[in-house]
Write an enzyme that holds these catalytic residues in place. Structure first.
Site, PDB file in Angstrom:
ATOM      1  N   ASP A  64       0.810  -1.224   0.000  1.00  0.00           N
ATOM      2  CA  ASP A  64       0.000   0.000   0.000  1.00  0.00           C
ATOM      3  C   ASP A  64       0.840   1.270   0.000  1.00  0.00           C
ATOM      4  O   ASP A  64       0.437   2.291   0.564  1.00  0.00           O
ATOM      5  CB  ASP A  64      -0.970   0.026   1.203  1.00  0.00           C
ATOM      6  CG  ASP A  64      -1.798  -1.232   1.287  1.00  0.00           C
ATOM      7  OD1 ASP A  64      -2.262  -1.681   0.229  1.00  0.00           O
ATOM      8  OD2 ASP A  64      -1.962  -1.766   2.395  1.00  0.00           O
TER       9      ASP A  64
ATOM     10  N   LYS B  68       2.261   2.398  -5.002  1.00  0.00           N
ATOM     11  CA  LYS B  68       3.137   2.044  -6.132  1.00  0.00           C
ATOM     12  C   LYS B  68       2.434   2.260  -7.472  1.00  0.00           C
ATOM     13  O   LYS B  68       3.072   2.565  -8.458  1.00  0.00           O
ATOM     14  CB  LYS B  68       3.537   0.561  -6.050  1.00  0.00           C
ATOM     15  CG  LYS B  68       4.373   0.227  -4.841  1.00  0.00           C
ATOM     16  CD  LYS B  68       4.675  -1.253  -4.776  1.00  0.00           C
ATOM     17  CE  LYS B  68       3.477  -2.115  -4.445  1.00  0.00           C
ATOM     18  NZ  LYS B  68       2.892  -1.935  -3.112  1.00  0.00           N
TER      19      LYS B  68
ATOM     20  N   ALA C 152      -3.726  -7.936  -4.228  1.00  0.00           N
ATOM     21  CA  ALA C 152      -3.156  -6.604  -4.471  1.00  0.00           C
ATOM     22  C   ALA C 152      -4.257  -5.616  -4.824  1.00  0.00           C
ATOM     23  O   ALA C 152      -5.289  -5.998  -5.370  1.00  0.00           O
ATOM     24  CB  ALA C 152      -2.164  -6.686  -5.622  1.00  0.00           C
ATOM     25  N   GLY C 153      -4.014  -4.367  -4.508  1.00  0.00           N
ATOM     26  CA  GLY C 153      -4.970  -3.337  -4.902  1.00  0.00           C
ATOM     27  C   GLY C 153      -4.189  -2.090  -5.268  1.00  0.00           C
ATOM     28  O   GLY C 153      -3.514  -1.518  -4.429  1.00  0.00           O
ATOM     29  N   HIS C 154      -4.218  -1.728  -6.536  1.00  0.00           N
ATOM     30  CA  HIS C 154      -3.484  -0.549  -6.980  1.00  0.00           C
ATOM     31  C   HIS C 154      -4.483   0.498  -7.463  1.00  0.00           C
ATOM     32  O   HIS C 154      -5.285   0.219  -8.336  1.00  0.00           O
ATOM     33  CB  HIS C 154      -2.504  -0.904  -8.102  1.00  0.00           C
ATOM     34  CG  HIS C 154      -1.355  -1.745  -7.623  1.00  0.00           C
ATOM     35  ND1 HIS C 154      -0.498  -2.393  -8.463  1.00  0.00           N
ATOM     36  CD2 HIS C 154      -0.936  -2.030  -6.375  1.00  0.00           C
ATOM     37  CE1 HIS C 154       0.399  -3.047  -7.750  1.00  0.00           C
ATOM     38  NE2 HIS C 154       0.154  -2.843  -6.483  1.00  0.00           N
TER      39      HIS C 154
ATOM     40  N   ARG D  13       2.860 -29.189  -5.342  1.00  0.00           N
ATOM     41  CA  ARG D  13       2.842 -29.763  -6.691  1.00  0.00           C
ATOM     42  C   ARG D  13       1.680 -30.698  -7.031  1.00  0.00           C
ATOM     43  O   ARG D  13       1.124 -30.587  -8.112  1.00  0.00           O
ATOM     44  CB  ARG D  13       4.178 -30.493  -6.995  1.00  0.00           C
ATOM     45  CG  ARG D  13       5.343 -29.522  -7.033  1.00  0.00           C
ATOM     46  CD  ARG D  13       6.627 -30.179  -6.632  1.00  0.00           C
ATOM     47  NE  ARG D  13       6.543 -30.655  -5.267  1.00  0.00           N
ATOM     48  CZ  ARG D  13       7.327 -31.595  -4.755  1.00  0.00           C
ATOM     49  NH1 ARG D  13       8.216 -32.188  -5.499  1.00  0.00           N
ATOM     50  NH2 ARG D  13       7.210 -31.946  -3.497  1.00  0.00           N
TER      51      ARG D  13
ATOM     52  N   GLN E 270       2.224  -5.861  -3.216  1.00  0.00           N
ATOM     53  CA  GLN E 270       2.553  -5.864  -1.782  1.00  0.00           C
ATOM     54  C   GLN E 270       3.892  -5.139  -1.576  1.00  0.00           C
ATOM     55  O   GLN E 270       4.251  -4.311  -2.385  1.00  0.00           O
ATOM     56  CB  GLN E 270       2.599  -7.288  -1.207  1.00  0.00           C
ATOM     57  CG  GLN E 270       1.253  -7.994  -1.157  1.00  0.00           C
ATOM     58  CD  GLN E 270       0.874  -8.681  -2.435  1.00  0.00           C
ATOM     59  OE1 GLN E 270       1.675  -9.399  -3.012  1.00  0.00           O
ATOM     60  NE2 GLN E 270      -0.326  -8.474  -2.898  1.00  0.00           N
TER      61      GLN E 270
ATOM     62  N   THR F 184       2.858 -12.279   3.042  1.00  0.00           N
ATOM     63  CA  THR F 184       2.065 -12.933   2.012  1.00  0.00           C
ATOM     64  C   THR F 184       2.820 -14.172   1.554  1.00  0.00           C
ATOM     65  O   THR F 184       3.910 -14.465   2.071  1.00  0.00           O
ATOM     66  CB  THR F 184       1.740 -11.960   0.864  1.00  0.00           C
ATOM     67  OG1 THR F 184       0.767 -12.564   0.013  1.00  0.00           O
ATOM     68  CG2 THR F 184       2.977 -11.561   0.067  1.00  0.00           C
TER      69      THR F 184
ATOM     70  N   THR G 134     -10.002  -5.041   0.656  1.00  0.00           N
ATOM     71  CA  THR G 134     -10.907  -5.526   1.708  1.00  0.00           C
ATOM     72  C   THR G 134     -11.651  -4.406   2.421  1.00  0.00           C
ATOM     73  O   THR G 134     -12.587  -4.680   3.177  1.00  0.00           O
ATOM     74  CB  THR G 134     -10.105  -6.300   2.771  1.00  0.00           C
ATOM     75  OG1 THR G 134      -9.122  -5.405   3.307  1.00  0.00           O
ATOM     76  CG2 THR G 134      -9.416  -7.518   2.185  1.00  0.00           C
TER      77      THR G 134
ATOM     78  N   ARG H  11      -6.477   0.519   7.807  1.00  0.00           N
ATOM     79  CA  ARG H  11      -5.060   0.155   7.928  1.00  0.00           C
ATOM     80  C   ARG H  11      -4.509   0.658   9.255  1.00  0.00           C
ATOM     81  O   ARG H  11      -4.927   1.716   9.744  1.00  0.00           O
ATOM     82  CB  ARG H  11      -4.260   0.767   6.775  1.00  0.00           C
ATOM     83  CG  ARG H  11      -4.659   0.203   5.437  1.00  0.00           C
ATOM     84  CD  ARG H  11      -3.835   0.808   4.303  1.00  0.00           C
ATOM     85  NE  ARG H  11      -4.321   0.327   3.016  1.00  0.00           N
ATOM     86  CZ  ARG H  11      -4.456   1.081   1.925  1.00  0.00           C
ATOM     87  NH1 ARG H  11      -4.135   2.356   1.955  1.00  0.00           N
ATOM     88  NH2 ARG H  11      -4.907   0.562   0.808  1.00  0.00           N
TER      89      ARG H  11
ATOM     90  N   ASP I 197       1.960  14.831   1.710  1.00  0.00           N
ATOM     91  CA  ASP I 197       0.936  15.823   2.057  1.00  0.00           C
ATOM     92  C   ASP I 197       0.090  15.403   3.267  1.00  0.00           C
ATOM     93  O   ASP I 197      -0.453  16.244   3.973  1.00  0.00           O
ATOM     94  CB  ASP I 197       0.011  16.070   0.856  1.00  0.00           C
ATOM     95  CG  ASP I 197      -0.555  14.772   0.307  1.00  0.00           C
ATOM     96  OD1 ASP I 197       0.259  13.895  -0.064  1.00  0.00           O
ATOM     97  OD2 ASP I 197      -1.788  14.615   0.283  1.00  0.00           O
TER      98      ASP I 197
HETATM   99  P1  IMP Z   1      -2.583 -12.669   1.789  1.00  0.00           P
HETATM  100  O1  IMP Z   1      -1.632 -12.112   0.790  1.00  0.00           O
HETATM  101  O2  IMP Z   1      -4.021 -12.450   1.440  1.00  0.00           O
HETATM  102  O3  IMP Z   1      -2.261 -14.100   2.131  1.00  0.00           O
HETATM  103  O4  IMP Z   1      -2.368 -11.864   3.177  1.00  0.00           O
HETATM  104  C1  IMP Z   1      -1.182 -11.977   3.944  1.00  0.00           C
HETATM  105  C2  IMP Z   1      -0.829 -10.640   4.582  1.00  0.00           C
HETATM  106  O5  IMP Z   1      -0.412  -9.729   3.565  1.00  0.00           O
HETATM  107  C3  IMP Z   1      -1.977  -9.970   5.314  1.00  0.00           C
HETATM  108  O6  IMP Z   1      -1.460  -9.245   6.415  1.00  0.00           O
HETATM  109  C4  IMP Z   1      -2.520  -9.000   4.290  1.00  0.00           C
HETATM  110  O7  IMP Z   1      -3.202  -7.922   4.871  1.00  0.00           O
HETATM  111  C5  IMP Z   1      -1.240  -8.565   3.612  1.00  0.00           C
HETATM  112  N1  IMP Z   1      -1.430  -8.133   2.228  1.00  0.00           N
HETATM  113  C6  IMP Z   1      -1.668  -8.902   1.146  1.00  0.00           C
HETATM  114  N2  IMP Z   1      -1.781  -8.151   0.040  1.00  0.00           N
HETATM  115  C7  IMP Z   1      -1.601  -6.896   0.421  1.00  0.00           C
HETATM  116  C8  IMP Z   1      -1.558  -5.645  -0.289  1.00  0.00           C
HETATM  117  O8  IMP Z   1      -1.688  -5.573  -1.519  1.00  0.00           O
HETATM  118  N3  IMP Z   1      -1.330  -4.543   0.473  1.00  0.00           N
HETATM  119  C9  IMP Z   1      -1.120  -4.607   1.805  1.00  0.00           C
HETATM  120  N4  IMP Z   1      -1.137  -5.731   2.498  1.00  0.00           N
HETATM  121  C10 IMP Z   1      -1.368  -6.866   1.820  1.00  0.00           C
END
Ligand code: IMP
Length: 426
Positions: free
Chosen positions: A14, A17, A40-42, A143, A226, A241, A303, A307, A335
């Site tokens: 977060d 990026k 991921a969320g961009h 596998r 991430q 992750t 989600t 944060r 900012d």
């Molecule tokens: P998972 O990737 O869903 O297995 O989550 C594992 C950990 O990584 C958790 O604490 C998530 O909140 C965090 N996480 C996974 N993807 C992101 C992201 O894109 N941004 C921030 N935290 C992430």
């Protein structure tokens, strides 16, 4: 030398990026995702329009750029297709400019079920995004029960594989909870074969594609998902992750030799955030933390979870700089700190009575680290209209200089708002 750039997060994800990838994309021909999946969320704001991307690389927003989802990504086909349709509805071209690796692993509904049961059943919840990421990567490494995108394109093969896999998964799920959903191999194979047909126009051998593009002098940008502190090997294990979310993931996650990278841009926030569980030495539980959360709109893109917010942690980021090999910095959301009277930076930890500048490898050790802070004056004015370093107030410049010194790297980009224009190139 052909430009090959990596944009990588140096905190717990977060770091904004997406904006940096978007800004650097015009200097590149391909933008490649190599790790993670729909966790991921961009977010990218362009021309007043906001785009939220999860599986599809940010490069899709620019014409004449190929957006590549490489082999290291785990793909949930319904999400991939839904995201593509959403972009088309906003007038973005999504066709042969979007390429998906035939070797990327596939997330199935039983992965989502397994993750949900494990997070509830086990004593130690990771606080995952609930998108099936961990179970899918487990399958890849284990596998026996894994399925890759290329296998969705052959319905007979897919049915055979799912008839082997699904009964095993059903037994495993029942072992986790009697309340579990149970899955039917034949209806899943029908559903996923149909999804495979929709994916087909995008599917290719992306390893070959990247190498051929490079040989033709095409410039490649690797978009990390991430952040380095969530890397399965180098992050705050087990609160990480399941993929290599530092630059270490580029080589295995795309088949492209990372030694060809010409530029590694490490992206940091001007403060720290993390979602989910895990140690966070500089976390703020007070009004300042709440102020940062509200001002920075610090709620998860995927989600919606609030944060956790805290001061900038130079010890943690120094570790990330080292692992990801960053050679310059982009600092984001400066900012957000504008209203604060004073701003703190964690320069070392107090651990078992001693001062240390090293990031400990175990979560239970990091849990016991107390931050040692340096306090700097705030600038107390709106900086979102500044367009050069000189226009920034002296206190903001001092803050940036201190971070550069602590990390031993130059800051090349300062972001002071979500729009493309709200950016200072140094
Ligand atoms: P998972 O990737 O869903 O297995 O989550 C594992 C950990 O990584 C958790 O604490 C998530 O909140 C965090 N996480 C996974 N993807 C992101 C992201 O894109 N941004 C921030 N935290 C992430």
């Amino acid at each position: 030398m052909t430009a090959c750039t990596s944009v990588v997060g140096l905190q717990w994800g977060d770091e904004a990026k997406g904006k940096i990838v978007d800004l650097l994309t015009p200097d590149h021909d391909l933008v490649v995702r190599y790790n993670g999946g729909p966790n991921a969320g961009h977010t990218v704001v362009c021309d007043g329009q906001s785009f939220k991307l999860s599986l599809i690389p940010t490069g899709i927003l620019r014409p004449n750029v190929q957006a590549v989802v490489a082999n290291g990504v785990v793909v949930y086909p319904p999400k991939f297709l839904e995201e593509g349709a959403g972009l088309r509805a906003k007038g973005i071209k999504v066709g042969n400019n979007l390429i998906l690796s035939d070797q990327a692993h596939v997330i199935f509904p039983y992965h989502l079920e397994e993750e949900s049961l494990r997070e509830k059943a086990q004593g130690q919840s990771i606080g995952t995004t609930g998108r099936g990421i961990g179970p899918c990567y487990q399958e890849k490494v284990g596998r026996h029960l894994a399925i890759r995108v290329g296998e969705l394109l052959d319905p007979d093969h897919l049915r055979r594989r799912l008839r082997e896999i699904v009964p095993i998964k059903n037994r495993l799920l029942r072992g986790l909870s009697a309340e579990t959903r149970s899955f039917d191999a034949d209806s899943l194979s029908e559903e996923y074969a149909a999804l495979g047909q929709q994916l087909r126009p995008h599917v290719a051998d992306t390893v070959r594609l990247l190498h051929e593009a490079y040989a033709r002098g095409r410039r490649i940008l690797f978009e990390g998902a991430q952040g380095t502190l969530l890397d399965v090997d180098h992050g705050t294990f087990p609160f990480v992750t399941s993929s290599s979310s530092s630059t270490t993931g580029i080589w295995s996650g795309s088949g492209f030799p990372a030694r060809r990278l010409t530029r590694i841009v490490g992206v940091i926030k001007a403060y720290s955030t993390r979602v989910g569980q895990g140690p966070f030495p500089t976390e703020l539980h007070d009004a300042v933390g709440e102020h940062i959360r509200q001002t920075g709109k610090e709620y998860g893109t995927v989600t919606g979870r609030p944060r956790r917010c805290g001061w900038f942690d130079a010890v943690a980021v120094r570790h990330a700089v080292m692992v990801s090999g960053a050679d310059e910095l982009a600092i984001m959301l400066l900012d957000v700190l504008s209203d604060l009277d004073e701003i703190r930076i964690c320069t070392a930890y107090q651990y078992e009575g001693c001062r240390t500048e090293h990031f400990p490898p175990f979560a239970h050790q990091l849990e016991r680290c107390k931050p040692i802070y340096e306090t700097l004056p705030g600038w107390k004015c709106d900086i979102s209209g500044c367009r050069s370093l000189e226009q920034l107030p002296a206190a903001a410049r001092t803050y940036l200089e201190r971070i550069q010194t602590l990390l031993g790297l130059p800051i090349r980009i300062v972001s002071i708002g979500p729009d493309r224009e709200q950016t200072i190139f140094c």
